[in-house]
Design an enzyme around this catalytic site. Structure first.
Site, PDB file in Angstrom:
ATOM      1  N   LYS A 236     -15.836  -9.288   2.430  1.00 43.59           N
ATOM      2  CA  LYS A 236     -15.288  -7.984   2.032  1.00 43.59           C
ATOM      3  C   LYS A 236     -16.403  -7.156   1.429  1.00 43.59           C
ATOM      4  O   LYS A 236     -17.318  -7.708   0.816  1.00 43.59           O
ATOM      5  CB  LYS A 236     -14.195  -8.175   0.974  1.00 43.59           C
ATOM      6  CG  LYS A 236     -13.269  -6.994   0.817  1.00 43.59           C
ATOM      7  CD  LYS A 236     -12.250  -6.978   1.929  1.00 43.59           C
ATOM      8  CE  LYS A 236     -11.063  -6.124   1.645  1.00 43.59           C
ATOM      9  NZ  LYS A 236      -9.917  -6.545   2.454  1.00 43.59           N
TER      10      LYS A 236
ATOM     11  N   GLY B 185       6.615   2.258  -0.309  1.00 46.63           N
ATOM     12  CA  GLY B 185       5.326   2.755   0.195  1.00 46.63           C
ATOM     13  C   GLY B 185       5.462   3.122   1.658  1.00 46.63           C
ATOM     14  O   GLY B 185       5.923   2.323   2.463  1.00 46.63           O
TER      15      GLY B 185
ATOM     16  N   ASN C 128       0.498   3.890   6.402  1.00 43.95           N
ATOM     17  CA  ASN C 128       0.413   3.378   7.773  1.00 43.95           C
ATOM     18  C   ASN C 128       1.235   2.097   7.957  1.00 43.95           C
ATOM     19  O   ASN C 128       2.061   2.006   8.873  1.00 43.95           O
ATOM     20  CB  ASN C 128      -1.068   3.159   8.117  1.00 43.95           C
ATOM     21  CG  ASN C 128      -1.262   2.621   9.521  1.00 43.95           C
ATOM     22  OD1 ASN C 128      -1.046   1.440   9.772  1.00 43.95           O
ATOM     23  ND2 ASN C 128      -1.647   3.492  10.444  1.00 43.95           N
TER      24      ASN C 128
ATOM     25  N   GLY D  13       3.625   0.668   6.029  1.00 45.96           N
ATOM     26  CA  GLY D  13       5.050   0.839   5.749  1.00 45.96           C
ATOM     27  C   GLY D  13       5.763   1.537   6.890  1.00 45.96           C
ATOM     28  O   GLY D  13       6.842   1.120   7.328  1.00 45.96           O
ATOM     29  N   TYR D  14       5.128   2.586   7.390  1.00 48.26           N
ATOM     30  CA  TYR D  14       5.741   3.343   8.488  1.00 48.26           C
ATOM     31  C   TYR D  14       5.904   2.478   9.742  1.00 48.26           C
ATOM     32  O   TYR D  14       6.987   2.405  10.325  1.00 48.26           O
ATOM     33  CB  TYR D  14       4.916   4.603   8.789  1.00 48.26           C
ATOM     34  CG  TYR D  14       5.157   5.184  10.168  1.00 48.26           C
ATOM     35  CD1 TYR D  14       6.452   5.450  10.621  1.00 48.26           C
ATOM     36  CD2 TYR D  14       4.090   5.460  11.024  1.00 48.26           C
ATOM     37  CE1 TYR D  14       6.680   5.960  11.895  1.00 48.26           C
ATOM     38  CE2 TYR D  14       4.313   5.971  12.300  1.00 48.26           C
ATOM     39  CZ  TYR D  14       5.608   6.212  12.739  1.00 48.26           C
ATOM     40  OH  TYR D  14       5.822   6.705  13.987  1.00 48.26           O
TER      41      TYR D  14
HETATM   42  N1  GLU Z   1      -9.027  -4.563   5.704  1.00 46.15           N
HETATM   43  C1  GLU Z   1      -8.114  -5.254   6.556  1.00 46.15           C
HETATM   44  C2  GLU Z   1      -7.650  -6.536   5.891  1.00 46.15           C
HETATM   45  O1  GLU Z   1      -7.769  -6.661   4.712  1.00 46.15           O
HETATM   46  C3  GLU Z   1      -8.677  -5.469   7.941  1.00 46.15           C
HETATM   47  C4  GLU Z   1      -9.879  -6.348   7.995  1.00 46.15           C
HETATM   48  C5  GLU Z   1     -10.443  -6.459   9.380  1.00 46.15           C
HETATM   49  O2  GLU Z   1      -9.901  -5.885  10.314  1.00 46.15           O
HETATM   50  O3  GLU Z   1     -11.483  -7.133   9.500  1.00 46.15           O
HETATM   51  O4  GLU Z   1      -7.109  -7.407   6.505  1.00 46.15           O
END
Ligand code: GLU
Length: 422
Positions: free
Chosen positions: A107, A219, A222, A224-225
């Site tokens: 991350k 919420g 994206n 939630g919708y």
């Molecule tokens: N940020 C998204 C997650 O936390 C997508 C991560 C990704 O596609 O590598 O799962």
């Protein structure tokens, strides 16, 4: 809420899973998995429009690579800290392992409020951040993607910057790119679709027929919708939706597409609270959907919403979590005792990273799958991870989240043992 520390929470959950798995070398397993393999901290200089230079702080945490390259998004948020990025990278390790895609967890984050930047400043920040982490990423080493406040345009800049650095078109270095740069069909709704599939599987276990089942959503971004949209398509009734301004309720059912269109198509950003087709409006009440007497609850907003203090008031029979960390460990235990079926965050919101994986596979082969193919494969992955978790729950007699951790941690530990890392 101010005491919520995501890294401490992540380590607590890891420890719990390791204890249930009862490894003979549990201290060694915890020692290896409670810290990232590598974390890079970078200074990102940006020449602002007024001519001054500002330096932003950025991170990339690479938690574990036993099952493949690190994978996970990059967030731009003023509150980004090193500890938060480490916790989120650990969660990605479990998310990828539970989804059974050949990745470890990573991350990234930059401590910035992107809404304060001009488009030119945002582009420079993005390019300079990616250039700074370029030595530790590649299509085979670490594959970033979007997260909070980052989007396909930013992915396009990342891809371009890395390609200049590497000297070739490295399409596989970042996912959720725009379609014109070989992003995958279906990526846009992948998280919400995955959550809808998880909710459907959980509903089956609870003996709930989706036809006419009532759903409330906290919420309406994206995830939630799109969760609402697909559940509605399968016959469920969306009876309550909230956003940061409040909650609307309509027991006859809301139309998710109309609501989304209404919320997003006018120039000013509108709230669900003013949507015409509501029976009841609770202004300022952002938690009402959590406590309604519905079949299915989808928390799709913030972390730390269902806690030891309010879990007793949750009446839903099924919870499918689109948000990250909406339910605390104490709340999990309370809900589990009452027999609530929970598809926890890293199981139910894995659709995004699963389609990221599909995008990477397509890019590396130079082919494009149809939307139907993407959806079919995504559905298969979510159904499989739900049932792996359900089996672990029955085998170890634990709550749903712990069961999900058990499957994920055990897959990672097995890979580490085979490689001789433990
Ligand atoms: N940020 C998204 C997650 O936390 C997508 C991560 C990704 O596609 O590598 O799962």
């Amino acid at each position: 809420m101010s005491t919520y520390n995501p890294y401490e929470e992540a380590k607590k959950q890891l420890k719990k899973a390791i204890n249930v798995l009862n490894y003979p070398d549990r201290d060694s397993v915890y020692a290896r998995l409670s810290v990232p393999e590598r974390i890079l901290e970078v200074a990102i200089p940006v020449k602002m429009d007024d001519g001054t230079i500002k330096v932003f702080k950025g991170f990339r945490s690479q938690h574990n690579s036993a099952r493949g390259p690190y994978k996970g998004g990059i967030r731009y948020h003023p509150q980004v800290t090193k500890e938060e990025v480490i916790a989120l990278s650990m969660w990605m390790t479990w998310k990828c392992a539970l989804a059974d895609i050949p990745y470890g967890g990573g991350k990234g984050g930059v401590a910035v409020d992107p809404h304060q930047l001009s488009p030119r400043e945002l582009e420079q920040l993005s390019r300079n951040y990616f250039r700074a982490i370029a030595p530790i990423v590649s299509p085979d080493i670490d594959i970033p993607a979007p997260d909070v406040y980052t989007d396909p345009q930013i992915m396009a800049w990342f891809f371009d910057e890395y390609s200049k650095y590497a000297g070739y078109n490295a399409f596989g270095v970042v996912t959720a790119k725009p379609l014109e740069l070989f992003g995958s069909l279906g990526r846009i709704y992948s998280t919400g679709y995955g959550t809808a599939v998880a909710a459907r599987e959980a509903a089956k276990v609870a003996g709930i027929n989706l036809q006419g089942a009532t759903v409330s959503i906290q919420g309406y971004g994206n995830a939630g919708y799109y969760a609402a949209k697909f559940l509605h398509e399968w016959g469920a009734k969306i009876v309550a939706v909230s956003d940061t301004k409040g909650t609307i309720i309509n027991w006859n059912g809301l139309d998710p597409d109309k609501l989304h269109e209404w919320k997003t198509t006018k120039s000013a950003k509108r709230s669900v609270i003013d949507y015409p087709d509501a029976e009841q409006r609770l202004e300022g009440d952002t938690t009402a959907p959590l406590f309604l007497n519905v079949d299915i609850l989808i928390p799709a907003a913030l972390e730390n919403q269902i806690t030891g203090e309010n879990a007793d008031k949750v009446a839903a029979k099924v919870i499918a979590e689109a948000a990250n960390g909406p339910t605390t460990v104490e709340a999990d235990e309370i809900l589990d005792k009452r027999g609530v079926i929970i598809a926890p965050d890293f199981q139910a919101n894995a659709g995004g990273v699963i389609v990221s994986y599909f995008e990477w596979v397509q890019n590396r082969q130079g082919i494009s799958w149809t939307e139907e193919e993407v959806k079919r494969r995504l559905e298969g992955k979510i159904v499989a991870s739900f049932h792996a978790m359900y089996e672990a729950k029955q085998k170890y007699n634990v709550d749903w989240r712990t069961a999900a951790y058990i499957v994920a941690v055990d897959r990672v530990v097995k890979a580490m043992r085979l490689r001789g890392w433990l």
